[in-house]
Design a protein around this motif. Structure first.
Motif, PDB file in Angstrom:
ATOM      1  N   ALA A   1      34.055  46.279  28.948  1.00  0.00           N
ATOM      2  CA  ALA A   1      35.135  47.088  29.504  1.00  0.00           C
ATOM      3  C   ALA A   1      35.533  46.633  30.892  1.00  0.00           C
ATOM      4  O   ALA A   1      36.588  47.016  31.401  1.00  0.00           O
ATOM      5  N   LEU A   2      34.715  45.797  31.508  1.00  0.00           N
ATOM      6  CA  LEU A   2      35.056  45.223  32.808  1.00  0.00           C
ATOM      7  C   LEU A   2      36.418  44.531  32.773  1.00  0.00           C
ATOM      8  O   LEU A   2      37.099  44.428  33.796  1.00  0.00           O
ATOM      9  N   MET A   3      36.843  44.067  31.593  1.00  0.00           N
ATOM     10  CA  MET A   3      38.142  43.392  31.484  1.00  0.00           C
ATOM     11  C   MET A   3      39.293  44.315  31.890  1.00  0.00           C
ATOM     12  O   MET A   3      40.365  43.846  32.270  1.00  0.00           O
ATOM     13  N   GLN A   4      39.087  45.630  31.813  1.00  0.00           N
ATOM     14  CA  GLN A   4      40.141  46.596  32.149  1.00  0.00           C
ATOM     15  C   GLN A   4      40.071  47.050  33.612  1.00  0.00           C
ATOM     16  O   GLN A   4      40.861  47.914  34.024  1.00  0.00           O
ATOM     17  N   GLU A   5      39.183  46.456  34.395  1.00  0.00           N
ATOM     18  CA  GLU A   5      38.964  46.953  35.759  1.00  0.00           C
ATOM     19  C   GLU A   5      40.219  46.877  36.619  1.00  0.00           C
ATOM     20  O   GLU A   5      40.553  47.838  37.329  1.00  0.00           O
ATOM     21  N   HIS A   6      40.929  45.763  36.602  1.00  0.00           N
ATOM     22  CA  HIS A   6      42.102  45.619  37.456  1.00  0.00           C
ATOM     23  C   HIS A   6      43.180  46.637  37.089  1.00  0.00           C
ATOM     24  O   HIS A   6      43.801  47.246  37.977  1.00  0.00           O
ATOM     25  N   LEU A   7      43.411  46.832  35.796  1.00  0.00           N
ATOM     26  CA  LEU A   7      44.381  47.826  35.368  1.00  0.00           C
ATOM     27  C   LEU A   7      43.910  49.226  35.758  1.00  0.00           C
ATOM     28  O   LEU A   7      44.712  50.053  36.219  1.00  0.00           O
ATOM     29  N   ALA A   8      42.623  49.498  35.596  1.00  0.00           N
ATOM     30  CA  ALA A   8      42.091  50.817  35.946  1.00  0.00           C
ATOM     31  C   ALA A   8      42.279  51.103  37.431  1.00  0.00           C
ATOM     32  O   ALA A   8      42.661  52.215  37.820  1.00  0.00           O
ATOM     33  N   ILE A   9      42.034  50.117  38.281  1.00  0.00           N
ATOM     34  CA  ILE A   9      42.197  50.304  39.721  1.00  0.00           C
ATOM     35  C   ILE A   9      43.666  50.563  40.059  1.00  0.00           C
ATOM     36  O   ILE A   9      43.989  51.433  40.878  1.00  0.00           O
ATOM     37  N   ALA A  10      44.565  49.823  39.401  1.00  0.00           N
ATOM     38  CA  ALA A  10      45.995  50.011  39.667  1.00  0.00           C
ATOM     39  C   ALA A  10      46.451  51.405  39.244  1.00  0.00           C
ATOM     40  O   ALA A  10      47.204  52.070  39.962  1.00  0.00           O
TER      41      ALA A  10
END
Length: 290
Positions: free
Chosen positions: A43-52
């Motif tokens: 799920a780390l792959m979604q980190e940038h989107l999650a932060i945004a």
């Protein structure tokens, strides 16, 4: 939340079906979003989107499905299916006492999103469906992942020391996306093979008639020249779901490496799902966003 301020980040775990499942929480507030990753990818792959999205005011969760990332990795294929992954996602909402969330995911996560909406439509405020793998992508998926399953199953003894060696590479020595790739291949091969076997012997998503009953707002993200995630599957969802609209990405990597345009579309969609007018859940005209 101001865009120039880093969101609150918290890692957590919970237990469902007797297994430990890991999630990460970004931001604060009551506009919940749950994001899930692609097959065998953390799920780390979604980190940038999650932060945004958290910076835009949402309270975002990323979930490692069973067999992925920091979650448990049982060796029994019966533990793995789209339906069981969907039940785990619903269990996370229960664990955090969340009545309703925007649910989204990439590839495998997109299919799990559709299954969550089918099983518990009242819990889904909206869907973000990136690169779904449906009827048109089924043959290409078997061609792509069949050899991987064979290699993991019959080559487990050979691959196990390779995976162990890759786990010794320190995370700080590898760029962010390099670690994402390594995380997909440095796991024990046996559970990964069991995961693939389980998915091969279960349905890949709710069937077309069931999908047509999903009335929540949906943002479908698709791209061309990808037989595993064919644009025709994204287009099929656009025709089936009464409140779906399409964002066409330039390629499979745009949201990961040049994310500004598509991320802005996702953030606007998320905000729209939580607006007062969304409560009426009236049918909206479909539109395409180039």
């Amino acid at each position: 939340m101001p865009a120039n301020r880093s969101p609150h980040v918290l890692e957590g775990t919970f237990t469902n079906r007797g297994h430990r499942l890991a999630y990460t929480e970004f931001g604060e507030g009551k506009r919940w979003v749950l994001l899930m990753p692609g097959l065998l990818i953390p799920a780390l792959m979604q980190e940038h989107l999650a932060i945004a999205l958290a910076a835009a005011g949402s309270h975002v969760l990323t979930l490692d499905p069973l067999g992925h990332g920091r979650s448990d990795r049982p060796g029994d294929m019966k533990e793995y299916s789209i339906e069981s992954f969907a039940h785990d996602a619903i269990a996370l909402l229960d664990h955090l006492d969340i009545d309703e969330a925007v649910i989204g995911g990439t590839s495998l996560g997109a299919n799990v999103t559709l299954e969550v909406a089918h099983l518990a439509p009242g819990r889904v405020r909206g869907m973000i469906v990136e690169m779904p793998v449906l009827e048109n992508g089924l043959v290409a998926s078997v061609i792509a992942f069949g050899p991987l399953l064979v290699g993991l199953h019959f080559g487990e003894q050979l691959l196990r020391p390779v995976a162990a060696a890759l786990r010794r590479i320190p995370r700080w020595a590898v760029p962010f996306w390099g670690n994402i790739v390594l995380d997909a291949v440095r796991q024990e091969p046996g559970p990964s093979a069991a995961l693939l076997r389980g998915l091969f012997f279960s349905h890949i998503a709710p069937h077309s008639a069931q999908r047509r009953e999903l009335s929540m707002p949906t943002l479908v993200i698709g791209h061309h020249i990808d037989p595993v995630h064919p644009f025709s599957d994204a287009g099929m969802l656009l025709d089936e779901l009464p409140r779906a609209r399409l964002v066409e990405a330039s390629n499979i990597l745009e949201l990961r490496f040049w994310p500004e345009r598509v991320t802005a579309e996702i953030a606007a969609f998320d905000a729209e799902c939580w607006s007062p007018r969304a409560v009426a859940r009236t049918r909206r005209p479909r539109r395409r966003t180039a």
